[in-house]
Design an enzyme around this catalytic site. Structure first.
Site, short mmCIF file in Angstrom:
data_model
loop_
_atom_site.label_atom_id
_atom_site.label_comp_id
_atom_site.label_asym_id
_atom_site.label_seq_id
_atom_site.Cartn_x
_atom_site.Cartn_y
_atom_site.Cartn_z
N HIS A 217 -2.53 -0.30 3.41
CA HIS A 217 -2.37 1.04 2.83
C HIS A 217 -3.18 1.13 1.53
O HIS A 217 -2.87 0.45 0.56
CB HIS A 217 -0.89 1.31 2.55
CG HIS A 217 -0.08 1.47 3.81
ND1 HIS A 217 0.46 2.67 4.18
CD2 HIS A 217 0.22 0.57 4.78
CE1 HIS A 217 1.09 2.51 5.35
NE2 HIS A 217 0.96 1.25 5.72
N CYS B 227 -3.21 3.48 -0.58
CA CYS B 227 -2.44 4.02 -1.71
C CYS B 227 -1.76 2.91 -2.48
O CYS B 227 -1.37 3.11 -3.63
CB CYS B 227 -1.43 5.06 -1.23
SG CYS B 227 -0.18 4.44 -0.11
N GLU C 57 0.99 10.27 4.32
CA GLU C 57 1.33 11.64 3.95
C GLU C 57 1.83 11.77 2.51
O GLU C 57 1.97 12.87 2.00
CB GLU C 57 2.33 12.24 4.93
CG GLU C 57 3.72 11.65 4.88
CD GLU C 57 4.63 12.26 5.93
OE1 GLU C 57 4.13 12.87 6.88
OE2 GLU C 57 5.86 12.11 5.79
N HIS C 58 2.10 10.66 1.86
CA HIS C 58 2.59 10.72 0.48
C HIS C 58 1.45 10.81 -0.54
O HIS C 58 1.62 11.37 -1.61
CB HIS C 58 3.46 9.50 0.16
CG HIS C 58 4.64 9.40 1.07
ND1 HIS C 58 5.01 8.24 1.71
CD2 HIS C 58 5.52 10.34 1.47
CE1 HIS C 58 6.07 8.46 2.46
NE2 HIS C 58 6.40 9.72 2.34
N HIS C 59 0.30 10.22 -0.21
CA HIS C 59 -0.82 10.19 -1.16
C HIS C 59 -2.11 10.76 -0.55
O HIS C 59 -3.11 10.86 -1.24
CB HIS C 59 -1.07 8.76 -1.63
CG HIS C 59 0.12 8.13 -2.27
ND1 HIS C 59 1.04 7.38 -1.57
CD2 HIS C 59 0.57 8.18 -3.55
CE1 HIS C 59 1.99 6.97 -2.39
NE2 HIS C 59 1.74 7.45 -3.60
N GLN D 35 3.69 5.14 8.56
CA GLN D 35 3.43 4.15 9.60
C GLN D 35 4.60 4.02 10.59
O GLN D 35 4.41 3.84 11.79
CB GLN D 35 3.12 2.79 8.95
CG GLN D 35 2.63 1.75 9.94
CD GLN D 35 2.27 0.44 9.28
OE1 GLN D 35 1.86 0.41 8.11
NE2 GLN D 35 2.44 -0.66 9.99
ZN ZN Z 1 0.96 6.38 0.30
#
Ligand code: ZN
Length: 185
Positions: free
Chosen positions: A144, A146, A76-78, A116
Site C-alpha cells: 500500500h 499510502c 479509497e482512504h487516500h 483490500q
Molecule cells: Zn490508504
C-alpha cells in the site's frame, strides 16, 4: 462543460503550490483525467461480459488454481495505489471457467476505489455466485503506497487478505492444500 476530473487535477496542482502554466504541467490535467478513467474502469465492468459465457462442462473434481495474478487498485482512504498478487482457486462442481477469465475478474474489481478486504471478498463471492463451484479460495498480497510512500511508523505497508467459501471454509485439508500451493519457494 469542463471534464470534472480535469478540473480536479488542475486544483490539485494549484493546491500543492505548483504553477499549472509551466511547460511540463500544461497538459497534465488532461493526461491525469485520461489515466484516471483507465485505472478506474472497473465501474463499467459487466460481470456477464467478464465471463463472456466461458463456462464449460467438466468432470474434473480437483482444485483449479491461478497464482500470481498481478493487480493494481486504489485505496479509497487516500486514493493512492495498492498493488500486488492475487491467487484464485476453486473446486469445480460439474463445470469450469476459462482460465483467462480469472485475471479479468480480479481486474474488474481492482480498478475501483477499494479496500483490500472488500476486493478479496468481491472476487471470491462473484466467482462462487456465477460458477457455483464446491468452493472458492482467494488470497491477495499487496503493498500500500499510502503507507510505504508516507513512511507511517509502526505500520506495515504489506497486507495479506483471504476469503474462503464453501469447501475452502469447511474443509481444513482443502484450505491447506490451497495455501501450500501458493506458498513462495
Ligand atoms: Zn490508504
Amino acid at each position: 462543460m469542463k471534464d470534472p476530473l480535469e478540473s480536479a487535477a488542475l486544483e490539485i496542482i494549484k493546491g500543492i503550490g505548483e504553477d499549472p502554466s509551466r511547460e511540463g504541467l500544461v497538459k497534465t490535467p488532461k493526461r491525469v483525467a485520461k489515466a484516471w478513467r483507465e485505472i478506474t474502469c472497473g465501474y463499467q465492468a459487466d460481470m456477464d461480459k467478464v465471463f463472456n459465457g466461458a463456462f464449460f462442462k467438466a468432470q474434473y473434481r480437483e482444485m483449479v488454481i491461478v497464482k500470481d495474478i498481478a493487480f493494481y487498485s486504489l485505496c479509497e482512504h487516500h486514493i493512492l495505489p495498492f498493488f500486488g498478487k492475487a491467487h484464485v482457486a476453486y473446486i469445480p462442481d460439474g463445470r469450469i471457467v476459462g482460465l483467462s477469465k480469472l485475471p479479468r475478474l480480479v481486474e474488474a474489481y481492482a480498478r475501483r476505489l477499494q479496500v483490500q478486504e472488500r476486493l478479496t471478498r468481491q472476487i471470491a463471492e462473484t466467482l462462487q455466485k456465477t460458477l457455483k463451484p464446491r468452493g472458492v479460495g482467494v488470497v491477495l498480497e499487496a503493498e500500500h503506497l499510502c503507507v510505504s510512500m508516507r513512511g507511517v511508523r509502526n505500520e506495515t505497508a504489506y497486507a495479506t487478505t483471504s476469503s474462503m467459501l464453501g469447501v475452502f471454509q469447511t474443509d481444513n485439508r482443502v484450505r491447506e492444500e490451497f495455501l501450500n500451493l501458493i506458498k513462495k519457494h
